[in-house]
Design a protein around this motif. Structure first.
Motif, mmCIF file in Angstrom:
data_model
loop_
_atom_site.group_PDB
_atom_site.id
_atom_site.type_symbol
_atom_site.label_atom_id
_atom_site.label_comp_id
_atom_site.label_asym_id
_atom_site.label_seq_id
_atom_site.Cartn_x
_atom_site.Cartn_y
_atom_site.Cartn_z
ATOM 1 N N THR A 75 23.777 53.485 54.028
ATOM 2 C CA THR A 75 23.398 52.074 53.893
ATOM 3 C C THR A 75 24.648 51.247 53.644
ATOM 4 O OG1 THR A 75 21.275 52.699 52.918
ATOM 5 C CG2 THR A 75 21.986 50.420 52.617
ATOM 6 N N GLY A 76 24.685 50.082 54.273
ATOM 7 C CA GLY A 76 25.839 49.207 54.064
ATOM 8 C C GLY A 76 25.712 47.922 54.866
ATOM 9 N N ILE A 77 26.735 47.088 54.732
ATOM 10 C CA ILE A 77 26.767 45.813 55.443
ATOM 11 C C ILE A 77 27.343 46.033 56.841
ATOM 12 C CG2 ILE A 77 27.692 43.457 55.449
ATOM 13 C CD1 ILE A 77 27.799 43.583 52.417
ATOM 14 N N LEU A 78 26.653 45.516 57.829
ATOM 15 C CA LEU A 78 27.105 45.671 59.206
ATOM 16 C C LEU A 78 28.286 44.739 59.462
ATOM 17 C CD1 LEU A 78 26.693 46.828 62.062
ATOM 18 C CD2 LEU A 78 25.109 44.958 62.492
ATOM 19 N N LEU A 79 29.420 45.339 59.821
ATOM 20 C CA LEU A 79 30.631 44.552 60.074
ATOM 21 C C LEU A 79 30.870 44.318 61.559
ATOM 22 C CD1 LEU A 79 33.166 46.081 57.519
ATOM 23 C CD2 LEU A 79 31.510 44.233 57.210
ATOM 24 N N GLN A 80 30.640 45.354 62.355
ATOM 25 C CA GLN A 80 30.867 45.229 63.797
ATOM 26 C C GLN A 80 29.757 45.938 64.554
ATOM 27 O OE1 GLN A 80 34.741 46.686 64.853
ATOM 28 N NE2 GLN A 80 35.838 44.996 63.895
ATOM 29 N N GLU A 81 29.371 45.310 65.661
ATOM 30 C CA GLU A 81 28.374 45.923 66.545
ATOM 31 C C GLU A 81 28.935 45.956 67.954
ATOM 32 O OE1 GLU A 81 23.910 45.211 68.431
ATOM 33 O OE2 GLU A 81 24.768 43.758 67.018
ATOM 34 N N THR A 82 28.954 47.116 68.563
ATOM 35 C CA THR A 82 29.317 47.248 69.965
ATOM 36 C C THR A 82 28.077 47.700 70.735
ATOM 37 O OG1 THR A 82 30.014 49.568 69.777
ATOM 38 C CG2 THR A 82 31.665 47.882 69.278
ATOM 39 N N LYS A 83 28.270 48.046 71.975
ATOM 40 C CA LYS A 83 27.127 48.447 72.786
ATOM 41 C C LYS A 83 26.499 49.739 72.280
ATOM 42 C CE LYS A 83 25.765 49.151 77.605
ATOM 43 N NZ LYS A 83 26.224 49.139 79.021
ATOM 44 N N HIS A 84 27.313 50.621 71.700
ATOM 45 C CA HIS A 84 26.814 51.954 71.365
ATOM 46 C C HIS A 84 26.892 52.301 69.882
ATOM 47 C CE1 HIS A 84 26.465 52.900 75.615
ATOM 48 N NE2 HIS A 84 27.713 52.516 75.804
ATOM 49 N N VAL A 85 27.592 51.518 69.061
ATOM 50 C CA VAL A 85 27.749 51.911 67.653
ATOM 51 C C VAL A 85 27.586 50.717 66.727
ATOM 52 C CG1 VAL A 85 29.321 53.813 68.239
ATOM 53 C CG2 VAL A 85 30.257 51.568 67.636
ATOM 54 N N PHE A 86 27.272 51.050 65.453
ATOM 55 C CA PHE A 86 27.314 50.106 64.337
ATOM 56 C C PHE A 86 28.451 50.545 63.426
ATOM 57 C CE2 PHE A 86 22.511 49.238 64.661
ATOM 58 C CZ PHE A 86 22.724 48.047 65.330
ATOM 59 N N LYS A 87 29.260 49.580 62.960
ATOM 60 C CA LYS A 87 30.278 49.876 61.960
ATOM 61 C C LYS A 87 29.818 49.262 60.642
ATOM 62 C CE LYS A 87 34.258 50.229 65.058
ATOM 63 N NZ LYS A 87 35.634 49.743 65.361
ATOM 64 N N ILE A 88 29.627 50.123 59.642
ATOM 65 C CA ILE A 88 29.015 49.721 58.371
ATOM 66 C C ILE A 88 29.970 50.050 57.228
ATOM 67 C CG2 ILE A 88 27.060 50.133 56.831
ATOM 68 C CD1 ILE A 88 25.459 50.983 59.298
ATOM 69 N N VAL A 89 30.104 49.128 56.285
ATOM 70 C CA VAL A 89 30.875 49.403 55.075
ATOM 71 C C VAL A 89 29.877 49.646 53.951
ATOM 72 C CG1 VAL A 89 31.115 46.945 54.501
ATOM 73 C CG2 VAL A 89 32.710 48.601 53.536
ATOM 74 N N THR A 90 30.008 50.768 53.260
ATOM 75 C CA THR A 90 29.065 51.177 52.216
ATOM 76 C C THR A 90 29.513 50.649 50.850
ATOM 77 O OG1 THR A 90 30.235 53.245 51.766
ATOM 78 C CG2 THR A 90 28.578 53.260 53.517
ATOM 79 N N LYS A 91 28.645 50.831 49.857
ATOM 80 C CA LYS A 91 28.986 50.398 48.504
ATOM 81 C C LYS A 91 30.149 51.197 47.929
ATOM 82 C CE LYS A 91 24.407 48.668 47.209
ATOM 83 N NZ LYS A 91 23.267 48.769 46.268
ATOM 84 N N GLU A 92 30.412 52.359 48.495
ATOM 85 C CA GLU A 92 31.553 53.169 48.062
ATOM 86 C C GLU A 92 32.849 52.752 48.756
ATOM 87 O OE1 GLU A 92 28.696 54.492 49.235
ATOM 88 O OE2 GLU A 92 27.797 54.932 47.268
ATOM 89 N N ASP A 93 32.826 51.604 49.452
ATOM 90 C CA ASP A 93 33.986 51.078 50.182
ATOM 91 C C ASP A 93 34.478 52.057 51.245
ATOM 92 O OD1 ASP A 93 33.843 48.830 48.585
ATOM 93 O OD2 ASP A 93 35.376 49.529 47.177
ATOM 94 N N ARG A 94 33.520 52.623 51.949
ATOM 95 C CA ARG A 94 33.858 53.536 53.039
ATOM 96 C C ARG A 94 33.278 52.971 54.335
ATOM 97 N NH1 ARG A 94 32.500 59.662 51.658
ATOM 98 N NH2 ARG A 94 33.721 59.869 53.582
ATOM 99 N N LEU A 95 34.084 53.012 55.378
ATOM 100 C CA LEU A 95 33.652 52.499 56.679
ATOM 101 C C LEU A 95 33.001 53.629 57.465
ATOM 102 C CD1 LEU A 95 33.711 49.990 58.556
ATOM 103 C CD2 LEU A 95 35.782 50.952 59.575
ATOM 104 N N ASP A 153 21.792 37.843 65.652
ATOM 105 C CA ASP A 153 23.102 38.422 65.348
ATOM 106 C C ASP A 153 22.980 39.182 64.035
ATOM 107 O OD1 ASP A 153 25.738 39.029 64.849
ATOM 108 O OD2 ASP A 153 26.505 37.042 65.349
ATOM 109 N N LEU A 154 23.333 40.443 64.040
ATOM 110 C CA LEU A 154 23.139 41.294 62.856
ATOM 111 C C LEU A 154 24.389 41.438 62.003
ATOM 112 C CD1 LEU A 154 20.945 44.144 64.398
ATOM 113 C CD2 LEU A 154 20.195 42.132 63.119
ATOM 114 N N HIS A 155 25.474 40.800 62.361
ATOM 115 C CA HIS A 155 26.694 40.916 61.557
ATOM 116 C C HIS A 155 26.462 40.295 60.183
ATOM 117 C CE1 HIS A 155 28.339 41.345 65.669
ATOM 118 N NE2 HIS A 155 29.212 42.127 65.078
ATOM 119 N N GLY A 156 26.586 41.114 59.146
ATOM 120 C CA GLY A 156 26.326 40.678 57.780
ATOM 121 C C GLY A 156 25.028 41.225 57.225
#
Length: 233
Positions: free
Chosen positions: A167-187, A147-150
């Motif tokens: 670069t950022g922390i992986l928050l959500q993973e679906t079949k086709h995308v990664f949702k990452i929050v960066t150090k600049e607080d951008r999703l 599990d890659l969340h985190g």
């Protein structure tokens, strides 16, 4: 001459002594309800009718006169209530309700740093401790099913130049995308297709080819990945 029946006391007189009906006085002494003849006959007929529901009265009389009848008990059948299976929400309903949307006030990098620390400990336990002599192939195989969340994920290659370096922390993973929050607080929503990602864990660097990684996290745990030399974007 005395007969055997007289000697033994058998015969009609003896039968009457054994089988005679109780009188009202005897019924009171024995504390037994004394039903009348008509009530007794009505009870017996009703009992036989309930016990042999498939027989006509005439057939029932014939059976009773010629041979013994085994009475059966027919319990009432309970109606089976159809069990209603609880159906979960469909993917379309979840999208309409926006259940997995991350609110803007929650899109902060510092908010998910504890999640990253938990993920690192999870990977250490999964790999039985990340030691310097641990084989990188083993870590790669474990990571593909983990599990890659985190995890802190970086985009190293992509056909879209604007994705490279994110670069950022992986928050959500679906079949086709990664949702990452960066150090600049951008999703950032990064598609897996045509991208290569890197994941660093205690000095071990692993690469993930997104085009071959298009599975849900629950599906990857049972997926067998084949080792390949080079994979083009």
């Amino acid at each position: 001459m005395e007969t055997s029946s007289e000697r033994t006391g058998s015969g009609p007189r003896m039968e009457r002594a054994i089988y005679h009906a109780l009188s009202q006085k005897e019924a009171r002494e024995l504390d037994v309800q004394h039903p009348g003849t008509q009530r007794a006959e009505a009870f017996v007929r009703a009992f036989l009718k309930r016990s042999t529901p498939g027989m006509s009265p005439r057939a029932r009389e014939d059976q009773l006169q010629r041979k013994a009848v085994v009475l059966e008990y027919f319990p009432r059948r309970k109606r089976k209530e159809a069990k209603k299976k609880s159906r979960g929400l469909s993917a379309r309903q979840r999208r309409e309700l926006r259940l997995f949307d991350i609110k803007p006030e929650q899109q902060r990098y510092s908010l998910f740093l504890p999640l990253h620390e938990l993920w690192k400990q999870y990977i250490r336990d999964l790999c039985n401790g990340l030691k310097p002599d641990t084989q990188p192939q083993m870590i790669q195989a474990k990571l593909l099913k983990a599990d890659l969340h985190g995890a802190i994920v970086s985009v190293t290659k992509s056909k879209c130049p604007s994705y490279v370096g994110v670069t950022g922390i992986l928050l959500q993973e679906t079949k086709h995308v990664f949702k990452i929050v960066t150090k600049e607080d951008r999703l950032k929503v990064i598609p897996k297709r045509d991208c290569v990602f890197s994941v660093e864990t205690d000095g071990f660097l692993s690469y993930i080819y997104g085009s071959k990684f298009q599975f849900r996290s629950s599906e990857r745990s049972a997926k067998k990945f084949k080792a390949k030399g080079t994979i083009d974007l």
